[in-house]
Every structure is written in C-alpha cells, then in structure tokens.
Design a protein around this motif. Structure first.
Motif, PDB file in Angstrom:
ATOM      1  N   HIS B 263      89.097 -13.953 -16.531  1.00 34.43           N
ATOM      2  CA  HIS B 263      89.353 -14.183 -17.948  1.00 34.43           C
ATOM      3  C   HIS B 263      88.252 -13.633 -18.845  1.00 34.43           C
ATOM      4  CE1 HIS B 263      92.690 -16.785 -16.875  1.00 34.43           C
ATOM      5  NE2 HIS B 263      91.902 -17.339 -15.986  1.00 34.43           N
ATOM      6  N   ILE B 264      87.276 -12.980 -18.255  1.00 37.26           N
ATOM      7  CA  ILE B 264      86.159 -12.507 -19.073  1.00 37.26           C
ATOM      8  C   ILE B 264      86.613 -11.370 -19.982  1.00 37.26           C
ATOM      9  CG2 ILE B 264      83.870 -11.456 -19.022  1.00 37.26           C
ATOM     10  CD1 ILE B 264      83.456 -12.815 -16.315  1.00 37.26           C
ATOM     11  N   GLU B 265      86.301 -11.515 -21.267  1.00 39.70           N
ATOM     12  CA  GLU B 265      86.664 -10.482 -22.235  1.00 39.70           C
ATOM     13  C   GLU B 265      85.735  -9.283 -22.065  1.00 39.70           C
ATOM     14  OE1 GLU B 265      88.806 -10.885 -25.092  1.00 39.70           O
ATOM     15  OE2 GLU B 265      89.558 -12.828 -24.393  1.00 39.70           O
ATOM     16  N   ALA B 268      82.005  -7.699 -26.189  1.00 39.02           N
ATOM     17  CA  ALA B 268      80.927  -8.680 -26.221  1.00 39.02           C
ATOM     18  C   ALA B 268      81.062  -9.579 -27.434  1.00 39.02           C
ATOM     19  CB  ALA B 268      79.575  -7.984 -26.251  1.00 39.02           C
ATOM     20  N   LEU B 269      80.811 -10.878 -27.229  1.00 36.94           N
ATOM     21  CA  LEU B 269      80.839 -11.826 -28.339  1.00 36.94           C
ATOM     22  C   LEU B 269      79.523 -11.723 -29.108  1.00 36.94           C
ATOM     23  CD1 LEU B 269      82.096 -14.356 -29.737  1.00 36.94           C
ATOM     24  CD2 LEU B 269      80.849 -15.723 -28.067  1.00 36.94           C
ATOM     25  N   LEU B 270      78.452 -11.677 -28.333  1.00 35.03           N
ATOM     26  CA  LEU B 270      77.126 -11.598 -28.941  1.00 35.03           C
ATOM     27  C   LEU B 270      76.331 -10.540 -28.188  1.00 35.03           C
ATOM     28  CD1 LEU B 270      74.874 -14.439 -30.127  1.00 35.03           C
ATOM     29  CD2 LEU B 270      73.945 -12.838 -28.472  1.00 35.03           C
ATOM     30  N   GLU B 271      75.638  -9.737 -28.943  1.00 35.56           N
ATOM     31  CA  GLU B 271      74.861  -8.677 -28.322  1.00 35.56           C
ATOM     32  C   GLU B 271      73.441  -8.698 -28.867  1.00 35.56           C
ATOM     33  OE1 GLU B 271      77.302  -5.168 -28.726  1.00 35.56           O
ATOM     34  OE2 GLU B 271      76.304  -4.281 -26.999  1.00 35.56           O
ATOM     35  N   ALA B 272      72.491  -8.734 -27.962  1.00 36.96           N
ATOM     36  CA  ALA B 272      71.095  -8.666 -28.387  1.00 36.96           C
ATOM     37  C   ALA B 272      70.536  -7.327 -27.919  1.00 36.96           C
ATOM     38  CB  ALA B 272      70.304  -9.811 -27.782  1.00 36.96           C
ATOM     39  N   LYS B 273      69.966  -6.589 -28.840  1.00 37.06           N
ATOM     40  CA  LYS B 273      69.411  -5.272 -28.484  1.00 37.06           C
ATOM     41  C   LYS B 273      67.924  -5.257 -28.772  1.00 37.06           C
ATOM     42  CE  LYS B 273      72.488  -1.535 -27.904  1.00 37.06           C
ATOM     43  NZ  LYS B 273      73.849  -2.124 -27.976  1.00 37.06           N
ATOM     44  N   GLU B 274      67.147  -5.066 -27.717  1.00 37.79           N
ATOM     45  CA  GLU B 274      65.688  -4.953 -27.873  1.00 37.79           C
ATOM     46  C   GLU B 274      65.125  -6.121 -28.697  1.00 37.79           C
ATOM     47  OE1 GLU B 274      63.241  -2.602 -26.774  1.00 37.79           O
ATOM     48  OE2 GLU B 274      64.871  -2.379 -25.315  1.00 37.79           O
ATOM     49  N   VAL B 275      65.711  -7.321 -28.498  1.00 32.16           N
ATOM     50  CA  VAL B 275      65.272  -8.459 -29.285  1.00 32.16           C
ATOM     51  C   VAL B 275      64.028  -9.085 -28.650  1.00 32.16           C
ATOM     52  CG1 VAL B 275      65.854 -10.807 -30.006  1.00 32.16           C
ATOM     53  CG2 VAL B 275      67.545  -8.988 -30.193  1.00 32.16           C
ATOM     54  N   GLY B 276      63.036  -9.336 -29.464  1.00 31.71           N
ATOM     55  CA  GLY B 276      61.825  -9.954 -28.938  1.00 31.71           C
ATOM     56  C   GLY B 276      61.054 -10.654 -30.037  1.00 31.71           C
ATOM     57  N   PHE B 284      64.265  -7.799 -25.079  1.00 37.49           N
ATOM     58  CA  PHE B 284      65.265  -7.803 -24.006  1.00 37.49           C
ATOM     59  C   PHE B 284      66.638  -7.435 -24.564  1.00 37.49           C
ATOM     60  CE2 PHE B 284      67.568 -11.624 -25.228  1.00 37.49           C
ATOM     61  CZ  PHE B 284      66.645 -12.298 -26.013  1.00 37.49           C
ATOM     62  N   ASP B 285      67.499  -6.946 -23.682  1.00 39.92           N
ATOM     63  CA  ASP B 285      68.902  -6.714 -24.026  1.00 39.92           C
ATOM     64  C   ASP B 285      69.732  -7.803 -23.367  1.00 39.92           C
ATOM     65  OD1 ASP B 285      68.312  -4.402 -25.354  1.00 39.92           O
ATOM     66  OD2 ASP B 285      68.652  -3.110 -23.611  1.00 39.92           O
ATOM     67  N   LEU B 286      70.727  -8.274 -24.071  1.00 38.84           N
ATOM     68  CA  LEU B 286      71.594  -9.278 -23.463  1.00 38.84           C
ATOM     69  C   LEU B 286      72.938  -9.240 -24.175  1.00 38.84           C
ATOM     70  CD1 LEU B 286      71.598 -11.742 -21.467  1.00 38.84           C
ATOM     71  CD2 LEU B 286      71.055 -13.169 -23.427  1.00 38.84           C
ATOM     72  N   ASP B 287      74.019  -9.170 -23.400  1.00 42.63           N
ATOM     73  CA  ASP B 287      75.317  -9.300 -24.047  1.00 42.63           C
ATOM     74  C   ASP B 287      76.088 -10.442 -23.413  1.00 42.63           C
ATOM     75  OD1 ASP B 287      75.213  -7.645 -21.838  1.00 42.63           O
ATOM     76  OD2 ASP B 287      77.202  -6.810 -22.240  1.00 42.63           O
ATOM     77  N   LEU B 288      76.726 -11.211 -24.259  1.00 38.71           N
ATOM     78  CA  LEU B 288      77.468 -12.382 -23.801  1.00 38.71           C
ATOM     79  C   LEU B 288      78.933 -12.197 -24.154  1.00 38.71           C
ATOM     80  CD1 LEU B 288      74.971 -15.030 -25.216  1.00 38.71           C
ATOM     81  CD2 LEU B 288      75.082 -14.157 -22.873  1.00 38.71           C
ATOM     82  N   HIS B 289      79.790 -12.513 -23.180  1.00 36.20           N
ATOM     83  CA  HIS B 289      81.220 -12.310 -23.393  1.00 36.20           C
ATOM     84  C   HIS B 289      81.953 -13.636 -23.372  1.00 36.20           C
ATOM     85  CE1 HIS B 289      80.941  -7.906 -22.519  1.00 36.20           C
ATOM     86  NE2 HIS B 289      79.818  -8.343 -21.949  1.00 36.20           N
ATOM     87  N   ALA B 290      83.038 -13.679 -24.105  1.00 33.71           N
ATOM     88  CA  ALA B 290      83.872 -14.872 -24.052  1.00 33.71           C
ATOM     89  C   ALA B 290      84.432 -15.009 -22.636  1.00 33.71           C
ATOM     90  CB  ALA B 290      85.009 -14.767 -25.058  1.00 33.71           C
ATOM     91  N   GLY B 291      84.469 -16.240 -22.145  1.00 31.78           N
ATOM     92  CA  GLY B 291      85.030 -16.480 -20.825  1.00 31.78           C
ATOM     93  C   GLY B 291      84.039 -16.300 -19.691  1.00 31.78           C
ATOM     94  N   GLY B 457      87.798 -19.796 -22.514  1.00 33.49           N
ATOM     95  CA  GLY B 457      87.478 -18.734 -23.450  1.00 33.49           C
ATOM     96  C   GLY B 457      86.154 -18.897 -24.168  1.00 33.49           C
ATOM     97  N   LYS B 458      85.342 -19.899 -23.747  1.00 27.00           N
ATOM     98  CA  LYS B 458      84.025 -20.016 -24.365  1.00 27.00           C
ATOM     99  C   LYS B 458      83.042 -19.151 -23.602  1.00 27.00           C
ATOM    100  CE  LYS B 458      84.725 -24.777 -25.823  1.00 27.00           C
ATOM    101  NZ  LYS B 458      85.467 -24.360 -27.008  1.00 27.00           N
ATOM    102  N   SER B 459      82.009 -18.732 -24.304  1.00 25.64           N
ATOM    103  CA  SER B 459      80.934 -18.018 -23.639  1.00 25.64           C
ATOM    104  C   SER B 459      79.812 -19.018 -23.402  1.00 25.64           C
ATOM    105  CB  SER B 459      80.468 -16.876 -24.544  1.00 25.64           C
ATOM    106  OG  SER B 459      79.282 -16.337 -24.034  1.00 25.64           O
ATOM    107  N   CYS B 460      79.294 -19.063 -22.171  1.00 29.31           N
ATOM    108  CA  CYS B 460      78.267 -20.058 -21.866  1.00 29.31           C
ATOM    109  C   CYS B 460      76.992 -19.405 -21.349  1.00 29.31           C
ATOM    110  CB  CYS B 460      78.750 -21.039 -20.807  1.00 29.31           C
ATOM    111  SG  CYS B 460      80.187 -21.976 -21.289  1.00 29.31           S
TER     112      CYS B 460
END
Lengths: 328, 506
Positions: B263-265, B268-276, B284-291, B457-460
């Motif tokens: 069920h993973i979309e 990306a729901l939330l995307e972090a690019k070079e966030v520090g 760091f980079d991080l992407d979070l997907h619904a599901g 459908g939540k991203s955790c």
C-alpha cells in the motif's frame, strides 16, 4: 580541595548569603547612623527580637519537613501564653509553677496540631491557622484587656541586666539568652540526632522517608510540638520583657518569622536550610527595624517593605539554585 | 547455609484491590532462605503490589502472610525492616538532599555516647559498604549530585546494611545500571545467597532472570500463573506464560508487514533535502511515503530524536529544505506542523505526554481540543464517542473512559497518548520510543498497531533503541551514527548488517 569548596558553596550558598546580606545591611546602617557602630546596638537585636528568634527556630524545623509544613499559630501561642501566665500570676500562682505549665501548654498545643495534620490529613496551613485563631481567641476570653504582671520573680528576671565581660557597659537581659541557647540545642538536634535527620529526610522526599522505614508520623507530630515549645518559650520571654499579657501581642509575628526563615535560606519545599541561616534572617529583620528607629521619621511600615523585598530576593535565589540542581 | 531451603516467606491467597482495579487475586508466593527467586510478569501484572504487601506498604484485603512459618501482619515498612525484610524499590526511593552516607545509614546511624550521631563512623561505615559493592566515591556529597547508577547502588547498599536482613527484595534494580554494574550487583547477590539470604528479584530483563535466579514465579493480570524451577523452563515458554498467549502474533507480523508494503504510495508525502542543524544533526536526505513505516535506528544520542524534532518543527533547520505535498515548508513550529497533519509522540511519556490526574477521555481529547482552539467546545457526547472508539481500537485496558490515566499500567498509558494523536487524524505520525518501559505483550500490540496505521494510509516514523522491534515494524530502516545518517536499508536485511551500520565497524 577545590571540589570540596564548590560542594560547600553549593550546599550552603543560601545560608552564607543570608550572613553576607546581614553584614551588608548592618554595614550600610552604621555608615548612615554612626551610633549603630556601638556594640550595644548589636546586642539590642537579641533583646528586641528575642521572641522572634525563638519562634523562628521552631518555624524553621516545621518548614524543613516539607509537604507544605508551616506553623501559623506561633503569634497566637505567644498571646495565649503571655495572657494565661499574667492571669495566673495575678491569681497568686507561684511563677515556678506557671513557667513549666506554660511550656507544657505550648507543647500540647503544638502536638495537637501535629496530630491533626498527620492523622486527619488536614493541610498544615489550615490546621495551624485554626490554631492561631483558637489561641488568640482563648487569650481574649481570659482577658479582653492587657493584664500587667507584678510578680517579683518576673520583674527581677526582666529588669536585671547582665553585663557582658570584656566590654564596657554592654548588657543584655536573661531573657535574650534563651534564644541563643535554643539555637545551640536546635543545631545539635538537627545535625546530630535521628530526630533532626529524619526531618531533613522527610523534607527531601517524604514518600522515600516512609519507605526507608523512618518514623515519619511520630516525627511530624514532634516537630509541631517542638514549634509549640519554642512559641511557649517565646511567649514567656515576651511577657517577661513587657511585664504584661495581652491577646493582641505578637500579631503578625508568624509572617515575620516565615520571612526570617526564608531569608535565612531554608527552602519552603523543605529538606534544605538550617537554623543558623534563620538566626541571620532574624538579625536582618532586627537591623532594618533599628535603622528605621535611628532615622526616626520614616514610617515603621518600611520594615515590612524591606523584609518583603529581601524575602522576594531570597526566594528568587532559591529558585535559581533548585533550577541549577535540576539541570545538573 | 545452615538454614538454607527453609521457607522464610509464605504468602497464601493474597487479595488486594485499588478502587475498581483488582491488583491481586488469590496469589500464593513462597521464598526459601538461600535462593534467588525471580518475580516476573507484564506491567500491571501485580508484581509491585505483591511486594508492597510483603513490605507493609499496603495491607492485603484478604490472605495470609507468614514469616518463618508464623502468621504475621506487617504493619509498615519500618516493621518489615525490623523483622528482616529489606527492600530496594523500583524508583530509587532516597532523599536527594541528604549525603550519600546518610541515605545509606539514616535511621541506623552509629551514635557517640548514645547522644550524638558519629558522622565520621557513619561515613567510614558507608564507604566500606559501598566498597564491598565495588563503588568508591566521596560519601559526604549530596545524593542528588550523583548519577542514577550511583543512587541505585546507594539504595542497594542501604538495603544490605540491615545486619539482620533475611529477605532482600530488589524491584527492578538493574534498569539504570550498565553491564559491568549489573555484573557487580549479581556477584553481591550471589554472595548473599551463599550466606543464606532469601532474595526476591523483579526485572523485565529475561536474560538476567535466567542468569541468576533459582526459581521463577510468573504473575499475569493479578493472578498467579505458576512457580517454576529456572532450569526446567525454556525462554519461550516463560514469555508465553507471561503474556498468556503464544508468540504467533509476533510471527504474523512479518506477514502483515509484507502485505502492508503493497500500500505504500510512490509519491513522497514529506521530503527532506540536505536538511541539517548545526550542533544538532548533520545534513540528511529523507523521504516519507504514505502507507510506510520508516524506522530510525541508532544508539542513544545518535541523532534520532533530533530528526524527529526537525520534522515536527520544534527546531528550525539552518540548512536544506523540507517539502510536504510538494510545497516547501516555511513556518517551523509544532502548531504549524499539527495543522499540516504531523503528530509527534514524545520520548518521555511521564514528563511530556500524560496528564495523570485527568481521565482517559480527557487525555485523548486534549490534542484535538488544541487543534480546535480553546473556545470551540466539543460536545460531551462526541467526546465519549471518540474516547470509546479509541479505547476499542487500541485495546486500552481500563474500567471506563472516566478512569484517571495514572491508574493505568505503563503500556496502556502509552496507548492513550497514541490515541490522543490519532484523534487529530494526522497524516504523518512520529513515534519516539513508543514502547519504552512497557512489557512484551503491549510492545507487540503497539508494533502491530503501527503497521495497521500505515496500512490505512498514514506515514509513520518509528524510533526505538531496540533493533529487533525496529526491524520487525519498519518497511525501511534509516541508520544514524554520531548525529549523521549513515545508511538506509529497505527490504530484507539481517541484523548484523544493521548492527555494523549502527556501530560503524566494517
């Protein structure tokens, strides 16, 4: 060594501070009014605040127990003891019977409040407020007006100055010695007996103290009895120095006494502080009064304002200390 | 050794209830001299209550307590100590304002001339007791200044000091100790066993149970499951007895996880690019997907919580951008995050989450109310509906929605917090150590719940120090080391690979 000094300062900071504040206030006073440099003025502090010192010693121990421990009845007990002893003396009772009787009265009164607090789970604030009203009320029932004391023994104790050795013309009265003696006794009690250490343990964490198997219930009742004892002594001293008893005596003294304890570095949350700080708290109070007396034109309410400000500062410093300890 | 194997404590048919909660129901327990007896069970199983009955903190509603075959009413902790029962309670129960030495010896201080506490003797005595435990420190310092481990040692030292101690109760003594300190403690315990003391040992660490105990008593929901010889009980068997059902639920998880991963979309729901943020975490980079459940693994202080704080807007990054739904986030604050549909369950539930005096319902409604604003009133009927819904959904064990939360066990408190954030219907749920301090059964339930939420459908984001649960729960695992993202794994990885990434060894 450095570590030890740091520990010492951390542990006794508020008490040391009260000592420093006393020196500063007294120094400032003696710069403004050079007459304050006379030793007699210093010893007058012990004469004038003899009762305040006594009740504040009891108050310190009560506040140290924590959990909202406070004794608002001290002024009432002074009023009751002074009036009752004046009435008894007028009725011709032997002063050597009256004095022990009054001490027993004070202890019983304190123990009763302690019992109510411990076993009926009444807030100390409420229980001792009730004690204050009760004691003052009974004093007024004994006499609505001031009762003078003409007993020769009382008169002799009240009016015989004791000249201090090694100093010229510097004297105190026998009654001013009671406070310092009690101070020594209380230092012994609080640092070198199980009773005293249990008080500190309770104030630090009452639940822990119970689980550690310490006699918390008994100690709490004893502490209020001790405060009652100190107040009774204060009442006797009060009636001796004024040679009278009256229901209005020492009104508001509970608040002066709480202020002295707090300025002396004892935490209202309990467990931290000691009677040595309280001595300085009382002396600061007395010094401010003296300064105003030397000035002569200022309203006596400035005493309250000065004490109020110092109390505020003392509580502020305590908060900073607690915050810092929590952070480390 | 003389009296070994003699029954020193016998408890029969003990009942105890608090308000509406039956804490103990017909529990039997025996302890022999010269044995280490482990008392295990999930949170809320009744271990602590049983100990409180034995040590006189609580009086049983019914049942018999016998010490040395003699019927006894233990009136108070003081009385318990007098008859030789000494206890180290779960949360160190000492006085932080007194010195270390006093904490060990108060109530039994050596006296000079029968009048004055002999401080020198007291300090020497305390120093010696601690040295026997392998701890060397300045005993005159205030206890509050010492580390938790030292405080724990002082508590144990206090319990041991009682010269006539026949029964020593240790309630979770090792939870704040490191490995070598635990070893030290075990040596001391074994020595005491040799000298004929009966020891009751309560712990959540099953390894330790098997390492030191002779017998094991298992409690569940306030009832006795049984008492067993340690050598005759296998580890899995013990867990089953504790949670009262087989571990099949655990094994099902892999299956659930596999299914839910469909069920993973892809977006990306939330995307972090070079966030520090300087001093907090390296870019760091991080992407979070619904599901999807993303696990953050790493040691304590490796930057896991710091990432959570950035994602939730508590801290504002000084480098990089975070986009949500393709839009760059400009306002960093928890309130803005909540508006965007992000929720964070903080690490320390006692300090940051639960309001113990309020009821279950009130605690659940709390975040929702904040979302609505303080003046919009949520109808009482609606409140109960919501509370009942989550009590059922999360399987919260409580007599009613009106029970104060402090009366619930740790695992159930955690679920109440979870319910609070779920009630705001977030799209992204960040869980920082959601299973800390709760027992095996409740852990499994919360893990399963997280997967269930993802399936809806939540991203955790799942943060935990326990690697096995991160592996069990997450579709994707991000590894952190020294404030830096060092690796990312998805699909099948084995534990050693992740361990190496966490530890940084090749």
């Amino acid at each position: 060594m450095k570590q030890r000094v740091k520990h010492f300062l951390l542990q006794h900071g508020p008490v040391l501070l009260s000592f420093v504040v006393f020196l500063l206030v007294y120094f400032a006073g003696s710069r403004m009014y050079p007459a304050m440099q006379k030793p007699q003025v210093f010893f007058n502090l012990f004469i004038n605040d003899a009762s305040l010192l006594l009740v504040s010693i009891g108050m310190t121990m009560v506040i140290l127990t924590g959990e909202g421990g406070i004794d608002l009845s001290v002024g009432g007990v002074i009023a009751l003891v002074s009036t009752a002893s004046a009435a008894l003396l007028r009725a011709g009772v032997n002063p050597y019977v009256v004095i022990p009787l009054m001490i027993v009265l004070g202890i019983a009164f304190g123990a009763m409040m302690g019992w109510i607090i411990q076993y009926l789970k009444v807030q100390p604030f409420i229980a001792t407020l009730m004690g204050l009203y009760l004691a003052r009320g009974v004093a007024y029932i004994i006499s609505l007006t001031s009762v003078s004391i003409a007993d020769p023994v009382y008169k002799q104790i009240a009016l015989t100055p004791i000249y201090l050795p090694g100093m010229e013309n510097v004297y105190i009265y026998p009654t001013s010695l009671v406070g310092p003696v009690m101070l020594l006794v209380t230092i012994y009690l609080s640092f070198f007996t199980r009773f005293g250490r249990t008080i500190y343990a309770m104030g630090s964490n009452e639940q822990s103290a119970i689980l550690m198997g310490l006699p918390v219930a008994r100690t709490k009742i004893l502490v209020y009895a001790f405060s009652g004892f100190c107040s009774a002594l204060g009442g006797i001293v009060f009636s001796m120095s004024l040679l009278a008893g009256y229901g209005q005596f020492a009104s508001g003294m509970e608040l002066d006494s709480i202020a002295a304890v707090v300025i002396g570095g004892t935490a209202l949350t309990g467990g931290v502080g000691n009677v040595i700080g309280t001595l300085f708290g009382v002396l600061i109070h007395g010094t401010i009064v003296s300064i105003l007396q030397f000035n002569g034109t200022l309203s006596s309410w400035w005493t309250r304002i000065g004490v109020g400000l110092l109390t505020l500062v003392a509580i502020g410093i305590q908060s900073i200390y607690t915050l810092r300890q929590k952070r480390s | 050794m003389v009296e070994a194997n003699k029954e020193i404590v016998t408890m029969k048919g003990i009942y105890k209830s608090f308000l509406s909660v039956q804490a103990l129901e017909d529990v039997d327990f025996t302890l022999n001299l010269g044995e280490i007896h482990a008392l295990v069970g999930e949170n809320g199983a009744g271990k602590s209550t049983l100990i409180k009955v034995l040590t006189g903190v609580e009086q049983p509603d019914a049942g018999v307590v016998m010490i040395n075959q003699q019927k006894m009413t233990i009136r108070s902790p003081q009385h318990a100590q007098e008859i030789g029962i000494s206890t180290v309670y779960q949360e160190t129960n000492l006085c932080p304002d007194l010195s270390v030495a006093e904490n060990i010896l108060i109530g039994r201080e050596p006296m000079k001339w029968g009048l004055v506490i002999d401080r020198k003797a007291m300090n020497d005595n305390a120093r010696q007791i601690l040295q026997e435990l392998g701890v060397d420190l300045d005993v005159t310092q205030t206890l509050g200044e010492c580390s938790v481990a030292i405080q724990q040692m002082a508590a144990i030292a206090r319990a041991l000091e009682i010269s006539s101690v026949k029964v020593l109760v240790l309630d979770e003594p090792t939870s704040s100790l490191d490995m070598s300190e635990v070893d030290q403690l075990f040596q001391v315990i074994r020595k005491l066993r040799e000298s004929g003391v009966g020891i009751i040992f309560i712990t959540h660490f099953l390894d330790q149970v098997f390492e030191v105990s002779d017998r094991i008593t298992v409690l569940r929901n306030g009832r006795l499951v049984g008492t067993y010889e340690t050598t005759s009980l296998a580890r899995l068997e013990l867990i089953q007895k504790m949670i009262g059902r087989s571990l099949a639920a655990y094994d099902n998880m892999t299956q659930t996880k596999l299914e839910s991963s469909q069920h993973i979309e892809s977006e990306a729901l939330l995307e972090a690019k070079e966030v520090g943020l300087a001093g907090s975490v390296e870019p760091f980079d991080l992407d979070l997907h619904a599901g999807e459940v993303v696990g953050l693994a790493g040691l304590l202080g490796s930057g896991r919580t710091e990432i959570a704080r950035l994602l939730f807007g508590i801290d504002k990054p000084d480098k990089g951008v975070i986009t949500m739904d393709g839009e760059v986030i400009k306002n960093y604050s928890p309130l803005d995050s909540i508006m965007r549909g992000i929720a964070l369950c903080p690490e320390d539930r006692k300090a940051q989450g639960i309001v113990g005096e309020l009821t279950v319902r009130e605690n659940i409604i709390l975040a929702m109310q904040a979302d609505l604003g303080w003046f919009k009133y949520l109808g009482m009927k609606k409140q109960y509906e919501i509370a009942e819904e989550y009590i059922k959904l999360l399987n919260i064990v409580t007599p009613s929605a009106d029970q104060p939360v402090k009366n619930l066990s740790g695992g159930n408190q955690q679920k109440v917090i979870l319910a609070r954030w779920l009630a705001t219907n977030p799209r992204l749920l960040i869980l920082d150590e959601p299973t800390r301090g709760i027992d095996v059964g409740a852990k499994a339930e919360i893990q399963k719940l997280v997967l269930l939420l993802a399936e809806e459908g939540k991203s955790c984001v799942f943060i935990s120090s326990e690697l096995d649960e991160v592996m069990r729960t997450s579709h994707r695992i991000v590894v952190l080391r020294d404030k830096e993202k060092t690796a990312e794994f998805s699909g099948d990885v084995d534990e050693p690979t992740i361990m190496h990434a966490i530890g940084g060894s090749e």
